[in-house]
Design a protein around this motif. Structure first.
Motif, PDB file in Angstrom:
ATOM      1  N   GLU A  35      -7.437  11.428   6.672  1.00 16.22           N
ATOM      2  CA  GLU A  35      -6.891  10.492   5.687  1.00 16.22           C
ATOM      3  C   GLU A  35      -8.046   9.918   4.879  1.00 16.22           C
ATOM      4  OE1 GLU A  35      -3.830   7.778   6.701  1.00 16.22           O
ATOM      5  OE2 GLU A  35      -3.040   9.106   8.274  1.00 16.22           O
ATOM      6  N   HIS A  36      -7.818   9.832   3.561  1.00 22.52           N
ATOM      7  CA  HIS A  36      -8.865   9.331   2.666  1.00 22.52           C
ATOM      8  C   HIS A  36      -8.199   8.623   1.491  1.00 22.52           C
ATOM      9  CE1 HIS A  36     -12.975   9.257   1.114  1.00 22.52           C
ATOM     10  NE2 HIS A  36     -12.432   9.436  -0.074  1.00 22.52           N
ATOM     11  N   ARG A  37      -8.864   7.599   0.975  1.00 21.01           N
ATOM     12  CA  ARG A  37      -8.356   6.899  -0.205  1.00 21.01           C
ATOM     13  C   ARG A  37      -9.282   7.186  -1.383  1.00 21.01           C
ATOM     14  NH1 ARG A  37      -5.102   3.568  -2.310  1.00 21.01           N
ATOM     15  NH2 ARG A  37      -3.899   2.885  -0.530  1.00 21.01           N
ATOM     16  N   TYR A  38      -8.715   7.841  -2.405  1.00 18.40           N
ATOM     17  CA  TYR A  38      -9.415   8.085  -3.662  1.00 18.40           C
ATOM     18  C   TYR A  38      -8.986   7.028  -4.675  1.00 18.40           C
ATOM     19  CZ  TYR A  38     -10.709  12.710  -1.921  1.00 18.40           C
ATOM     20  OH  TYR A  38     -11.241  13.740  -1.197  1.00 18.40           O
ATOM     21  N   GLY A  95      -5.437   7.376  -5.424  1.00 13.33           N
ATOM     22  CA  GLY A  95      -4.487   7.090  -4.357  1.00 13.33           C
ATOM     23  C   GLY A  95      -4.885   7.705  -3.032  1.00 13.33           C
ATOM     24  N   PRO A  96      -4.133   7.352  -1.979  1.00  4.25           N
ATOM     25  CA  PRO A  96      -4.447   7.862  -0.641  1.00  4.25           C
ATOM     26  C   PRO A  96      -3.901   9.275  -0.424  1.00  4.25           C
ATOM     27  CG  PRO A  96      -2.586   6.375  -0.519  1.00  4.25           C
ATOM     28  CD  PRO A  96      -3.046   6.369  -1.951  1.00  4.25           C
ATOM     29  N   GLU A 130       2.185   5.148   0.433  1.00  8.19           N
ATOM     30  CA  GLU A 130       2.070   6.199   1.443  1.00  8.19           C
ATOM     31  C   GLU A 130       1.114   7.278   0.930  1.00  8.19           C
ATOM     32  OE1 GLU A 130       3.417   6.793   4.628  1.00  8.19           O
ATOM     33  OE2 GLU A 130       3.697   4.634   4.424  1.00  8.19           O
ATOM     34  N   PRO A 131       0.337   7.889   1.822  1.00  5.16           N
ATOM     35  CA  PRO A 131      -0.573   8.950   1.366  1.00  5.16           C
ATOM     36  C   PRO A 131       0.187  10.195   0.926  1.00  5.16           C
ATOM     37  CG  PRO A 131      -0.744   8.632   3.754  1.00  5.16           C
ATOM     38  CD  PRO A 131       0.192   7.587   3.237  1.00  5.16           C
ATOM     39  N   ARG A 182      -3.456  12.425   2.797  1.00  3.01           N
ATOM     40  CA  ARG A 182      -3.569  12.890   4.187  1.00  3.01           C
ATOM     41  C   ARG A 182      -3.694  14.407   4.087  1.00  3.01           C
ATOM     42  NH1 ARG A 182       0.973  10.956   6.418  1.00  3.01           N
ATOM     43  NH2 ARG A 182      -0.086   9.021   7.000  1.00  3.01           N
ATOM     44  N   MET A 224       0.848  -1.178   0.000  1.00  2.70           N
ATOM     45  CA  MET A 224       0.000   0.000   0.000  1.00  2.70           C
ATOM     46  C   MET A 224       0.890   1.237   0.000  1.00  2.70           C
ATOM     47  SD  MET A 224      -3.298   0.327   2.238  1.00  2.70           S
ATOM     48  CE  MET A 224      -3.866   1.768   3.000  1.00  2.70           C
ATOM     49  N   ALA A 236     -12.991  13.761   1.144  1.00  4.72           N
ATOM     50  CA  ALA A 236     -12.087  14.026   2.275  1.00  4.72           C
ATOM     51  C   ALA A 236     -12.445  15.314   3.010  1.00  4.72           C
ATOM     52  CB  ALA A 236     -10.634  14.083   1.806  1.00  4.72           C
TER      53      ALA A 236
END
Length: 127
Positions: free
Chosen positions: A72-75, A78-79, A3-4, A81, A1, A116
């Motif tokens: 923090e959110h995952r689109y 990608g993630p 990094e954001p 912050r 995974m 987010a």
């Protein structure tokens, strides 16, 4: 995974209005409304990035009043912050560059923001 991506956002308020702009076509989350902000450069403090991004995107000089939320959110792309900062303009009559404009806090619910932004919007609309 992965990094954001670190993002800094300035939630700029002035006389009951909040600064927002429409994301342009061809960018991630195109067509959504946003507060001024963007990627934090390597070694850059998030607060400094929020000030820089507001200057670059909206043409406004601001001061950060306080750190607000970190989300923090995952689109699909990608993630992220997102570091949100409460801010205010340094000039008495701030006129932002397009596509940014001032909208009443009470009207924020009429605009579609990226997911987010949901926690910060909930606070802005409820107070």
């Amino acid at each position: 995974m992965s990094e954001p991506v670190e993002i800094a956002v300035a939630v700029v308020e002035h006389h009951g209005h909040v600064l927002i702009g429409l994301r342009p076509p061809g960018t991630p989350l195109a067509g959504y409304w946003e507060f001024p902000g963007g990627k934090i450069a390597p070694g850059e403090h998030p607060e400094v990035a929020a000030i820089r991004e507001c200057r670059e995107e909206a043409g406004l000089e601001i001061r950060v009043v306080r750190a607000w939320l970190k989300v923090e959110h995952r689109y699909e792309h990608g993630p992220v912050r997102v570091h949100f900062f409460a801010a205010e303009p340094l000039t008495p009559r701030p006129f932002p560059h397009a596509p940014f404009r001032w909208v009443r806090r009470s009207e924020l619910h009429e605009y579609t923001f990226p997911p987010a932004n949901a926690p910060i919007l909930a606070e802005l609309i409820s107070t």
